[in-house]
Design a protein around this motif. Structure first.
Motif, PDB file in Angstrom:
ATOM      1  N   MET A 343       0.862  -1.397  -0.026  1.00  0.00           N
ATOM      2  CA  MET A 343      -0.107  -0.050  -0.110  1.00  0.00           C
ATOM      3  C   MET A 343       0.859   1.181   0.069  1.00  0.00           C
ATOM      4  O   MET A 343       0.106   2.339  -0.039  1.00  0.00           O
ATOM      5  CB  MET A 343      -0.921   0.088   1.362  1.00  0.00           C
ATOM      6  CG  MET A 343      -1.876  -1.071   1.176  1.00  0.00           C
ATOM      7  SD  MET A 343      -3.280  -0.487   0.059  1.00  0.00           S
ATOM      8  CE  MET A 343      -3.989   0.930   0.673  1.00  0.00           C
ATOM      9  N   ASN A 344       2.301   1.107   0.145  1.00  0.00           N
ATOM     10  CA  ASN A 344       3.141   2.320  -0.052  1.00  0.00           C
ATOM     11  C   ASN A 344       3.661   2.770  -1.153  1.00  0.00           C
ATOM     12  O   ASN A 344       4.657   3.145  -1.418  1.00  0.00           O
ATOM     13  CB  ASN A 344       4.336   1.853   0.964  1.00  0.00           C
ATOM     14  CG  ASN A 344       4.906   0.849   0.392  1.00  0.00           C
ATOM     15  OD1 ASN A 344       4.414  -0.161  -0.180  1.00  0.00           O
ATOM     16  ND2 ASN A 344       6.227   0.660   0.990  1.00  0.00           N
ATOM     17  N   LEU A 345       2.688   2.655  -2.548  1.00  0.00           N
ATOM     18  CA  LEU A 345       3.065   2.891  -3.722  1.00  0.00           C
ATOM     19  C   LEU A 345       2.202   4.314  -3.942  1.00  0.00           C
ATOM     20  O   LEU A 345       1.092   4.703  -3.366  1.00  0.00           O
ATOM     21  CB  LEU A 345       2.580   1.810  -4.822  1.00  0.00           C
ATOM     22  CG  LEU A 345       3.399   0.631  -4.369  1.00  0.00           C
ATOM     23  CD1 LEU A 345       2.830  -0.557  -5.491  1.00  0.00           C
ATOM     24  CD2 LEU A 345       4.930   0.645  -4.691  1.00  0.00           C
ATOM     25  N   PRO A 346       2.566   4.823  -5.173  1.00  0.00           N
ATOM     26  CA  PRO A 346       1.751   5.910  -5.639  1.00  0.00           C
ATOM     27  C   PRO A 346       0.574   5.486  -5.759  1.00  0.00           C
ATOM     28  O   PRO A 346       0.194   4.888  -6.798  1.00  0.00           O
ATOM     29  CB  PRO A 346       2.578   6.503  -6.762  1.00  0.00           C
ATOM     30  CG  PRO A 346       4.105   6.169  -6.619  1.00  0.00           C
ATOM     31  CD  PRO A 346       3.945   4.680  -6.029  1.00  0.00           C
ATOM     32  N   ALA A 347      -0.675   6.170  -5.157  1.00  0.00           N
ATOM     33  CA  ALA A 347      -2.039   5.770  -5.436  1.00  0.00           C
ATOM     34  C   ALA A 347      -2.495   6.723  -6.465  1.00  0.00           C
ATOM     35  O   ALA A 347      -2.076   8.174  -6.696  1.00  0.00           O
ATOM     36  CB  ALA A 347      -2.630   5.984  -4.059  1.00  0.00           C
ATOM     37  N   ARG A 348      -3.624   6.546  -7.242  1.00  0.00           N
ATOM     38  CA  ARG A 348      -4.297   7.256  -8.439  1.00  0.00           C
ATOM     39  C   ARG A 348      -5.808   7.441  -8.157  1.00  0.00           C
ATOM     40  O   ARG A 348      -5.892   8.313  -8.447  1.00  0.00           O
ATOM     41  CB  ARG A 348      -3.992   6.760  -9.743  1.00  0.00           C
ATOM     42  CG  ARG A 348      -2.326   6.344 -10.281  1.00  0.00           C
ATOM     43  CD  ARG A 348      -1.660   7.518  -9.939  1.00  0.00           C
ATOM     44  NE  ARG A 348      -2.188   8.727 -10.889  1.00  0.00           N
ATOM     45  CZ  ARG A 348      -1.880   9.273 -12.093  1.00  0.00           C
ATOM     46  NH1 ARG A 348      -1.024   8.435 -12.541  1.00  0.00           N
ATOM     47  NH2 ARG A 348      -2.561  10.100 -12.520  1.00  0.00           N
ATOM     48  N   ALA A 349      -6.416   6.348  -7.531  1.00  0.00           N
ATOM     49  CA  ALA A 349      -7.743   6.634  -7.549  1.00  0.00           C
ATOM     50  C   ALA A 349      -8.621   5.891  -6.483  1.00  0.00           C
ATOM     51  O   ALA A 349      -7.914   4.607  -6.218  1.00  0.00           O
ATOM     52  CB  ALA A 349      -8.184   6.308  -8.802  1.00  0.00           C
ATOM     53  N   ILE A 350      -9.612   6.159  -6.135  1.00  0.00           N
ATOM     54  CA  ILE A 350     -10.069   5.580  -4.833  1.00  0.00           C
ATOM     55  C   ILE A 350     -11.872   5.462  -5.290  1.00  0.00           C
ATOM     56  O   ILE A 350     -12.380   6.426  -5.778  1.00  0.00           O
ATOM     57  CB  ILE A 350     -10.129   5.956  -3.533  1.00  0.00           C
ATOM     58  CG1 ILE A 350      -8.427   6.478  -3.284  1.00  0.00           C
ATOM     59  CG2 ILE A 350     -10.563   5.510  -2.393  1.00  0.00           C
ATOM     60  CD1 ILE A 350      -8.269   7.450  -2.276  1.00  0.00           C
ATOM     61  N   ILE A 351     -12.484   4.189  -4.909  1.00  0.00           N
ATOM     62  CA  ILE A 351     -13.757   4.180  -5.271  1.00  0.00           C
ATOM     63  C   ILE A 351     -14.356   3.086  -4.324  1.00  0.00           C
ATOM     64  O   ILE A 351     -13.831   2.172  -3.841  1.00  0.00           O
ATOM     65  CB  ILE A 351     -14.201   3.680  -6.769  1.00  0.00           C
ATOM     66  CG1 ILE A 351     -15.550   3.983  -6.982  1.00  0.00           C
ATOM     67  CG2 ILE A 351     -13.701   2.351  -6.812  1.00  0.00           C
ATOM     68  CD1 ILE A 351     -15.619   5.385  -7.133  1.00  0.00           C
ATOM     69  N   ASP A 352     -15.523   3.308  -3.830  1.00  0.00           N
ATOM     70  CA  ASP A 352     -16.278   2.146  -2.725  1.00  0.00           C
ATOM     71  C   ASP A 352     -16.687   1.084  -3.471  1.00  0.00           C
ATOM     72  O   ASP A 352     -16.887   1.199  -4.748  1.00  0.00           O
ATOM     73  CB  ASP A 352     -17.336   2.854  -1.876  1.00  0.00           C
ATOM     74  CG  ASP A 352     -18.188   3.430  -2.630  1.00  0.00           C
ATOM     75  OD1 ASP A 352     -19.352   2.685  -2.916  1.00  0.00           O
ATOM     76  OD2 ASP A 352     -18.330   4.611  -3.117  1.00  0.00           O
ATOM     77  N   ASP A 353     -16.995  -0.072  -2.901  1.00  0.00           N
ATOM     78  CA  ASP A 353     -17.145  -1.250  -3.439  1.00  0.00           C
ATOM     79  C   ASP A 353     -18.738  -1.645  -3.473  1.00  0.00           C
ATOM     80  O   ASP A 353     -19.129  -2.763  -3.765  1.00  0.00           O
ATOM     81  CB  ASP A 353     -16.507  -2.497  -2.949  1.00  0.00           C
ATOM     82  CG  ASP A 353     -16.629  -2.617  -1.492  1.00  0.00           C
ATOM     83  OD1 ASP A 353     -17.482  -2.006  -0.793  1.00  0.00           O
ATOM     84  OD2 ASP A 353     -15.934  -3.823  -0.996  1.00  0.00           O
ATOM     85  N   GLY A 354     -19.487  -0.812  -2.673  1.00  0.00           N
ATOM     86  CA  GLY A 354     -20.777  -0.862  -2.488  1.00  0.00           C
ATOM     87  C   GLY A 354     -21.322  -1.778  -1.309  1.00  0.00           C
ATOM     88  O   GLY A 354     -22.497  -2.143  -0.978  1.00  0.00           O
ATOM     89  N   GLU A 355     -20.152  -2.172  -0.664  1.00  0.00           N
ATOM     90  CA  GLU A 355     -20.340  -3.174   0.496  1.00  0.00           C
ATOM     91  C   GLU A 355     -19.634  -3.043   1.882  1.00  0.00           C
ATOM     92  O   GLU A 355     -19.318  -3.620   2.738  1.00  0.00           O
ATOM     93  CB  GLU A 355     -20.035  -4.630   0.167  1.00  0.00           C
ATOM     94  CG  GLU A 355     -20.653  -5.342  -1.218  1.00  0.00           C
ATOM     95  CD  GLU A 355     -20.270  -6.624  -1.480  1.00  0.00           C
ATOM     96  OE1 GLU A 355     -19.150  -7.041  -1.100  1.00  0.00           O
ATOM     97  OE2 GLU A 355     -20.958  -7.043  -2.245  1.00  0.00           O
ATOM     98  N   GLY A 356     -18.997  -1.426   2.111  1.00  0.00           N
ATOM     99  CA  GLY A 356     -18.376  -1.191   3.050  1.00  0.00           C
ATOM    100  C   GLY A 356     -17.263  -1.237   2.894  1.00  0.00           C
ATOM    101  O   GLY A 356     -16.272  -0.598   3.758  1.00  0.00           O
ATOM    102  N   GLY A 357     -16.744  -1.474   1.843  1.00  0.00           N
ATOM    103  CA  GLY A 357     -15.323  -1.547   1.397  1.00  0.00           C
ATOM    104  C   GLY A 357     -14.846  -0.453   0.217  1.00  0.00           C
ATOM    105  O   GLY A 357     -15.692   0.343  -0.060  1.00  0.00           O
TER     106      GLY A 357
END
Length: 865
Positions: A343-357
């Motif tokens: 998880m310590n890499l350059p992040a680009r985008a975030i979206i929810d999974d519809g189930e709390g994750g």
């Protein structure tokens, strides 16, 4: 293979090397990951103004200042700067009527305590006790000013108890006389004092553990048989008592002992949340977690903690033996950068999974699925999309997750959640920056410098793909639905609202936008359109008007890569400097934002913007930000608590013509005084850089003037009279709620500026004018043989001009009316009226005669009269 593909392959190989290999090898269990909230560590040493790196004592006084006792002097800290008080060599133990000194009796400070009267008690290693009160120090005659004093406590009746090398001292709060306890004094090695819930004073040190009763010291045996107490701290109903071997909780009422799990403790304190923190002889700082387990605090060097203190803002201060002073700020920004799950890499985008994750996309690092139970799984993209270089994410109305890669591949998560299916590709490795499902069910895909509309069947077949001609040669990085219809497309040609192939609205620099390099757009409930740009700041559009905000007008960062609104409608911005919050609705040309950076736990502070989904609000209201390393999460409710209460302003220095004035309550200025300089501050031990000020001076500027971070004001000159200077402070994002600090200023007018002098000067000037005018009139009358014409005095000169004016009036009435004039004069009959004419005639006659004589006198030829 392009650069991004090579980057993805390298990272993939590195990541794969850490995975189990071999045919039939069981997959490793998914690690459980949660956001970490690490304390933010700040160190202060000699470079920052600390007098010495051995910090023995800490206390926060009632005015908020932190006082630090070191082996090199006493220091006061307001969050920005240290003021050091060095030992005064002239200060000797004496009675209270002796002139106080400018520093304590010694630089080697061991103990500090503020009593109920606001006085600071200072225990030294070699000069007894000093007292700081009303801005000055004095040395007390206790133990002849030569003993070592290591601790103070105060009883309910205000008496001060001190643990000294000559025994325990009891000090009267009024006379300041110290009496050894018990009577006669018994030298002892007690270094710690604490009150128990039974009302008994307890002592600990090299002499062991003891109760200080009314007339004696009663030793109490330790459970482990060790007679050296290194920690004695009150904590509710118990006392914490530590030896080198163990830590015990002692109940003073039933004299019971309970051994604690942790050992080797040399310092102990409980935080505002009820958790214990301990320093160990091994140089670690440990704290209890929510489950009662001990955790080591990261980010600190190994050090021997000598003193611990929680201030009124929840910061933990650590005084070390030889490494300076440390501040630990309570963390509130969570980070997800666990290397166990890459998880310590350059992040680009975030979206929810519809189930709390949540789903996280990483640049050349694939996908991570963070389940609601904390498990995190890695999903490879290479088989379907050719590389691990995910660039953007989107979730459609059916709940399916879409992935755009940095190599021109469009993918979609399979219906069973197991793997990725490829939907479309573009040549030349063009990067996909944005994905959006429009109201008609077609997908808008921003690829390189073009935007396409795709009709996709349920099985993933692309039925049609067409380029949007109006967006050709535009590098779009966000596409969102527009409330008025169509979509907003954000990119390097500004912001366009597009419906089909028609551009319905266009916002570029030609329409007033601050920059063509737009990064994010957000429509708010009040009808405003907010546009964030790269380097050009923030824009707000309402009713066709564009308001632009940058750092000069109060914006935290001129790069606004993403925009979010929280559940309360507050706006959050992500940029190169970190995350910021709009503190209040913009007022005219100014804006106020509160920035959160490394000092708040956002490490690193840079948001990795440029593609859609760089920030995301999840269904629970938390705000997520893609960082250049890992992911950050902010709970807006906790952010509200981070706005500090308005600190009290303090006037610290007053100077006139460069000379510092001794009084900070009332200032008397001389007539020639100029250049009044007033220095002010406010104590903020958490974020002093966020303190704002405003001031006013009655009779000069009666309305408040915003001073921002400025802490000095200079008035070149002050008008005569009485004035009051006021200065007020607040924390960035907060209100002006603290009372202002005031300074009464009196400037006496010089003698020539006093009213009676001006009145007298005016009267004399008018008399001179009148006399000169009369002389001119008389010259004319004498020369012509006619009486001088009358002059009517103005309102301001009625007094001096009233006599000749009355005389001229009487003359006119007597010559015109004859007997009637005499009757009139007789009827009027006033003495003043009758006497004015003879006086006037005499005055005129004698004046003419004198002038005639002066004009006819000539010297004789011989020079004699």
């Amino acid at each position: 293979m392009n650069r991004l593909r090579r980057c993805g392959t390298t990272v993939l190989f590195a990541f794969a090397a850490a995975l189990p290999v071999g045919a039939g090898a069981a997959p490793a269990p998914a690690p459980v990951v949660a956001p970490t909230h690490a304390p933010v560590v700040q160190r202060y040493g000699g470079d920052e103004g600390l007098p010495q790196n051995g910090v023995n004592a800490l206390v926060q006084r009632h005015d908020g200042h932190l006082w630090i006792g070191t082996h090199g002097g006493l220091a006061r800290f307001d969050g920005r700067a240290f003021k050091v008080f060095r030992a005064d060599p002239q200060l000797r133990p004496a009675t209270s009527d002796v002139t106080p000194g400018s520093g304590p009796a010694s630089d080697r400070i061991l103990a500090l305590h503020e009593d109920a009267r606001g006085r600071l008690w200072i225990g030294t290693q070699d000069a007894g006790i000093s007292l700081y009160e009303d801005g000055a120090f004095r040395s007390l005659p206790a133990c002849r000013g030569t003993c070592q004093v290591g601790a103070f406590v105060e009883s309910a009746d205000g008496r001060i108890w001190a643990a000294s090398s000559t025994g325990i001292l009891r000090i009267d709060p009024v006379t300041l006389q110290a009496v050894p306890f018990p009577g006669g004094g018994v030298p002892s090695r007690y270094d710690h004092l604490a009150w128990g819930r039974d009302g008994v004073l307890y002592a600990g040190g090299h002499a062991g553990f003891a109760a200080i009763l009314e007339d004696r010291v009663e030793p109490i045996a330790m459970p482990d048989g060790i007679d050296h107490v290194v920690v004695l701290e009150p904590d509710g109903d118990t006392l914490w008592v530590a030896t080198r071997g163990a830590l015990f909780a002692f109940d003073p009422v039933d004299r019971s002992w309970r051994r604690h799990a942790v050992a080797d403790v040399n310092q102990l304190i409980r935080d505002p949340h009820g958790r214990l923190w301990v320093g160990t002889y091994g140089g670690e700082l440990l704290h209890e977690d929510e489950q009662g387990h001990w955790q080591a605090v990261g980010g600190l060097p190994r050090m021997f903690a000598v003193s611990l203190l929680f201030d009124d803002q929840g910061n933990l201060w650590i005084g070390s033996h030889n490494k300076g002073l440390f501040r630990l700020r309570e963390p509130w920004i969570g980070l997800m950068a666990d290397p166990r799950a890459a998880m310590n890499l350059p992040a680009r985008a975030i979206i929810d999974d519809g189930e709390g994750g949540l789903w996280f996309a990483f640049s050349c690092g694939g996908l991570r699925h963070w389940h609601a139970d904390g498990r995190i799984e890695t999903l490879s993209l290479s088989d379907a999309l050719g590389s691990e270089c995910a660039a953007t994410l989107a979730r459609d109305r059916a709940g399916r997750v879409w992935i755009g890669s940095g190599d021109g591949y469009l993918g979609r998560l399979r219906a069973d959640g197991r793997g990725i299916e490829r939907i479309a590709t573009w040549p030349d490795g063009a990067s996909i920056r944005a994905i959006h499902e429009a109201a008609d069910g077609r997908y808008w895909i921003a690829v390189d410098r073009s935007t396409y509309r795709l009709a996709v069947a349920a099985d993933g077949t692309v039925r049609s793909r067409e380029a949007v001609g109006a967006l050709e040669d535009m590098a779009a990085n966000q596409i969102v639905a527009a409330r008025a219809g169509g979509v907003w497309v954000v990119g390097d040609r500004g912001v366009l609202r597009v419906d089909g192939d028609r551009v319905l609205e266009r916002w570029t620099p030609q329409q007033g936008l601050s920059s063509r390099f737009a990064r994010a757009v957000l429509e708010t409930a009040d009808g405003a359109l907010w546009i964030g740009t790269y380097g050009g700041g923030l824009n707000r559009i309402r009713g066709g008007r564009v308001d632009r905000y940058d750092r000069d007008s109060g914006l935290f960062d001129d790069t606004v890569s993403c925009l979010l609104a929280d559940a309360d409608g507050r706006l959050w911005f992500g940029g190169n400097r970190g995350v910021s919050l709009l503190a209040a609705a913009p007022d005219g040309a100014a804006i106020e934002t509160v920035g959160y950076t490394v000092g708040d736990g956002l490490v690193p502070a840079e948001i990795n913007g440029g593609t859609q989904g760089a920030c995301h609000r999840d269904p629970s209201g938390r705000l997520w930000f893609a960082l250049v390393e890992g992911v950050a999460v902010i709970d807006p409710a906790r952010a509200r608590d981070r706005v500090a209460a308005a600190p009290a302003a303090l006037i610290e220095r007053v100077a006139v013509d460069g000379r510092t004035q001794p009084s900070l309550e009332r200032l008397h200025l001389g007539a020639a005084a100029q250049n009044l300089e007033i220095g002010y501050s406010a104590v903020d031990l958490s974020a002093p850089e966020r303190t704002r000020f405003r001031f006013r001076l009655s009779g000069v500027n009666d309305d408040w003037i915003e001073a921002g971070r400025n802490r000095t004001i200079v008035y070149p000159s002050i008008p005569w009279g009485e004035h009051v200077f006021e200065v007020q402070a607040r924390s960035e994002g907060g209100a002006w709620t603290s009372p202002p600090a005031t300074l009464a200023i009196a400037r006496s007018a010089p003698w020539y500026q006093r009213p009676w002098v001006w009145l007298l000067t005016t009267l004399l000037s008018l008399l001179l004018v009148v006399d000169g005018t009369r002389g001119a009139d008389l010259e004319t009358a004498c020369a012509s043989g006619a009486p001088a014409p009358p002059r009517v005095g103005s309102a301001g000169s009625a007094g001096p001009l009233s006599v000749p004016a009355a005389a001229a009036s009487n003359r006119r009435s007597s010559s015109a009316s004859g007997a009637n004039g005499l009757r009139s004069r007789h009827t009027e009959g006033s003495t003043a009226g009758r006497s004015s004419r003879p006086l006037t005639r005499i005055w005129r006659r004698s004046g003419c005669a004198a002038r005639s004589r002066r004009s006819t006198v000539r010297p004789s030829p011989s020079g004699s009269w």
